[in-house]
Design a protein around this motif. Structure first.
Motif, PDB file in Angstrom:
ATOM      1  N   UNK A   1      12.681  22.707 -47.028  1.00 45.10           N
ATOM      2  CA  UNK A   1      13.192  24.137 -47.062  1.00 45.10           C
ATOM      3  C   UNK A   1      11.800  24.955 -46.345  1.00 45.10           C
ATOM      4  N   UNK A   2      11.898  26.147 -46.151  1.00 49.38           N
ATOM      5  CA  UNK A   2      10.815  26.878 -45.803  1.00 49.38           C
ATOM      6  C   UNK A   2       9.897  27.547 -46.902  1.00 49.38           C
ATOM      7  N   UNK A   3       8.396  27.413 -46.827  1.00 50.19           N
ATOM      8  CA  UNK A   3       7.583  28.103 -47.781  1.00 50.19           C
ATOM      9  C   UNK A   3       7.861  29.481 -47.688  1.00 50.19           C
ATOM     10  N   UNK A   4       8.224  30.128 -48.534  1.00 51.06           N
ATOM     11  CA  UNK A   4       8.273  31.734 -48.465  1.00 51.06           C
ATOM     12  C   UNK A   4       6.878  32.313 -48.338  1.00 51.06           C
ATOM     13  N   UNK A   5       7.024  33.300 -47.502  1.00 52.21           N
ATOM     14  CA  UNK A   5       5.757  33.989 -46.898  1.00 52.21           C
ATOM     15  C   UNK A   5       4.841  33.239 -45.767  1.00 52.21           C
ATOM     16  N   UNK A   6       5.261  32.092 -45.923  1.00 47.13           N
ATOM     17  CA  UNK A   6       4.245  31.332 -44.809  1.00 47.13           C
ATOM     18  C   UNK A   6       5.047  30.805 -43.981  1.00 47.13           C
ATOM     19  N   UNK A   7       6.021  30.158 -43.991  1.00 46.94           N
ATOM     20  CA  UNK A   7       6.855  29.421 -43.035  1.00 46.94           C
ATOM     21  C   UNK A   7       6.588  27.906 -42.781  1.00 46.94           C
ATOM     22  N   UNK A   8       5.808  27.400 -43.589  1.00 40.83           N
ATOM     23  CA  UNK A   8       5.570  25.810 -43.417  1.00 40.83           C
ATOM     24  C   UNK A   8       6.907  25.148 -43.823  1.00 40.83           C
ATOM     25  N   UNK A   9       7.061  24.011 -43.103  1.00 42.08           N
ATOM     26  CA  UNK A   9       8.027  22.991 -43.358  1.00 42.08           C
ATOM     27  C   UNK A   9       7.658  21.563 -43.769  1.00 42.08           C
ATOM     28  N   UNK A  10       6.433  21.423 -43.112  1.00 47.35           N
ATOM     29  CA  UNK A  10       5.747  20.260 -43.568  1.00 47.35           C
ATOM     30  C   UNK A  10       4.267  20.658 -43.742  1.00 47.35           C
ATOM     31  N   UNK A  11       3.723  19.962 -44.678  1.00 46.64           N
ATOM     32  CA  UNK A  11       2.238  20.112 -44.950  1.00 46.64           C
ATOM     33  C   UNK A  11       1.763  21.006 -46.087  1.00 46.64           C
ATOM     34  N   UNK A  12       2.855  21.606 -46.770  1.00 51.35           N
ATOM     35  CA  UNK A  12       2.484  22.258 -47.930  1.00 51.35           C
ATOM     36  C   UNK A  12       3.334  21.673 -49.231  1.00 51.35           C
ATOM     37  N   UNK A  13       2.678  20.930 -50.250  1.00 46.99           N
ATOM     38  CA  UNK A  13       3.208  20.632 -51.328  1.00 46.99           C
ATOM     39  C   UNK A  13       4.430  19.219 -51.126  1.00 46.99           C
ATOM     40  N   UNK A  14       4.358  18.692 -49.735  1.00 45.81           N
ATOM     41  CA  UNK A  14       5.267  17.719 -49.413  1.00 45.81           C
ATOM     42  C   UNK A  14       4.458  16.694 -48.424  1.00 45.81           C
ATOM     43  N   UNK A  15       3.051  16.353 -48.938  1.00 48.71           N
ATOM     44  CA  UNK A  15       2.195  15.501 -48.212  1.00 48.71           C
ATOM     45  C   UNK A  15       3.070  13.968 -48.260  1.00 48.71           C
ATOM     46  N   UNK A  16       3.750  13.735 -49.290  1.00 51.69           N
ATOM     47  CA  UNK A  16       4.642  12.398 -49.349  1.00 51.69           C
ATOM     48  C   UNK A  16       5.323  12.153 -48.217  1.00 51.69           C
ATOM     49  N   UNK A  17       5.737  13.172 -47.312  1.00 46.08           N
ATOM     50  CA  UNK A  17       6.518  13.200 -46.095  1.00 46.08           C
ATOM     51  C   UNK A  17       5.422  12.961 -44.966  1.00 46.08           C
TER      52      UNK A  17
END
Length: 376
Positions: free
Chosen positions: A298-314
């Motif tokens: 999903x898209x991190x609200x207000x930022x737009x990140x789909x990788x690299x925020x809270x999902x470093x396991x990916x």
């Protein structure tokens, strides 16, 4: 010969983010750090700071760099051949939050024009406790939790902002929030975010992230529509592993499916059943190797990140193994519209991979309702 007029302070929290890929939900505290290191965690904060500082080679002679000893800044400067003055010496190799604070105090005393620091929200709290609004700061994202608005969208973006400041292109600053969550509560499935203050950051919104939007969206019907559509996709692809990334929208899909969800963790399902929960980066690679797999993001609200925020396991290795065609992005139109035209952000930790993934992504915004949106 005139002396460089711009004084850049550099602080690195060398242990920032070491718990991310191991699903430890943070890196705060000596016990977590020791556990992460024992599990083979890699310290990558200096690597990320190096990406930000790579721009300084072209600005040689225009900037004086002040930093802290060892892996708190001196090491990365030496690796890049950047002359620096060490103004804070950490007493131990194992640095703590108080070292970040002491180094920040030295930077304030030295009157740096900008303090560039690498870490996560815990580091931002340490810096804010000392700096407040005394000097401008800018964060290089290197932690597991990046809720604070003082961080750039990526290490490279931080370097771009520094470059513009040194060139005199950025003269205004804005107040940005420092926020952090209770890691113990986080590991128990609760997000308790607190506001710890504000710091001044360069006002270049293309490169500086917004504070994360918290709480449930008031779009229950839309989330049900998205969940129903994703459920149909899963039914049409039996025996495919679906890796469920973090975020409230993905959590809504899991709730719709009647499955337990790891808050801001990564779970794996197959044929409507939970196969593994709260997996680490290495576990995920092994679990999906040579098997049909997709990831739901999903898209991190207000930022737009789909990788690299809270999902470093990916990890980059997992994403390369998977392929862009197997990345499913879900978000409400409200969340997409809130980006106000800013692109989706990719910060996988591998700049080459981010470049390969850049371009149009299809976002599921409802039942058989999709939009195309650009990612950088």
């Amino acid at each position: 010969m005139s002396k460089p007029s711009f004084r850049l302070g550099i602080i690195v929290n060398p242990f920032a983010g070491i718990g991310g890929a191991l699903a430890l939900k943070g890196s705060d505290g000596a016990q977590i750090r020791e556990k992460a290191l024992a599990m083979g965690a890699e310290k990558k904060a200096n690597e990320k700071m190096a990406k930000a500082l790579s721009i300084l080679d072209a600005l040689s002679g225009q900037v004086t760099v002040l930093t802290a000893s060892g892996d708190m800044g001196e090491t990365v400067c030496a690796s890049l051949g950047i002359p620096c003055e060490v103004i804070y010496h950490a007493p131990e190799v194992q640095t703590e939050g108080e070292d970040s604070e002491n180094a920040a105090h030295a930077m304030v005393e030295a009157g740096v024009d900008l303090l560039l620091f690498a870490g996560g929200d815990g580091t931002a709290r340490n810096i804010c406790r000392v700096v407040g609004e005394a000097i401008p700061v800018l964060g290089v994202p290197a932690g597991c939790k990046i809720h604070s608005g003082v961080y750039c969208v990526s290490p490279a973006a931080a370097g771009q902002v520094v470059s513009q400041m040194i060139a005199g292109e950025l003269v205004s600053v804005m107040d940005a929030e420092v926020r952090d969550i209770d890691e113990d509560a986080f590991r128990g499935g609760k997000v308790i975010a607190k506001h710890y203050g504000e710091m001044r950051v360069p006002a270049e919104l293309t490169y500086v992230q917004a504070v994360k939007m918290g709480g449930k969206e008031d779009e229950a019907l839309v989330l049900d529509d998205i969940s129903a559509y994703v459920s149909e996709i899963m039914e049409d692809e039996p025996d495919t592993l679906f890796v469920m990334g973090s975020g409230s929208t993905v959590g809504s899909v899991m709730e719709y499916l009647g499955l337990d969800n790891t808050l801001l963790g990564v779970d794996v399902i197959k044929n409507g059943e939970l196969v593994a929960n709260d997996v680490t980066a290495s576990e995920l690679i092994e679990l999906t190797r040579d098997k049909p797999s997709k990831v739901v993001l999903t898209v991190i609200g207000g930022q737009g990140h789909i990788l690299g925020r809270g999902n470093q396991q990916l990890s980059p290795a997992f994403i390369r193994q998977l392929g862009k065609e197997n990345m499913i992005v879900v978000a409400t139109k409200q969340k997409v519209q809130a980006l106000d035209g800013k692109p989706l952000r990719l910060d996988s930790g591998d700049p080459q991979l981010d470049e390969e993934l850049a371009g149009a992504f299809t976002i599921i915004t409802g039942y058989k309702d999709k939009v195309l949106y650009n990612a950088l």
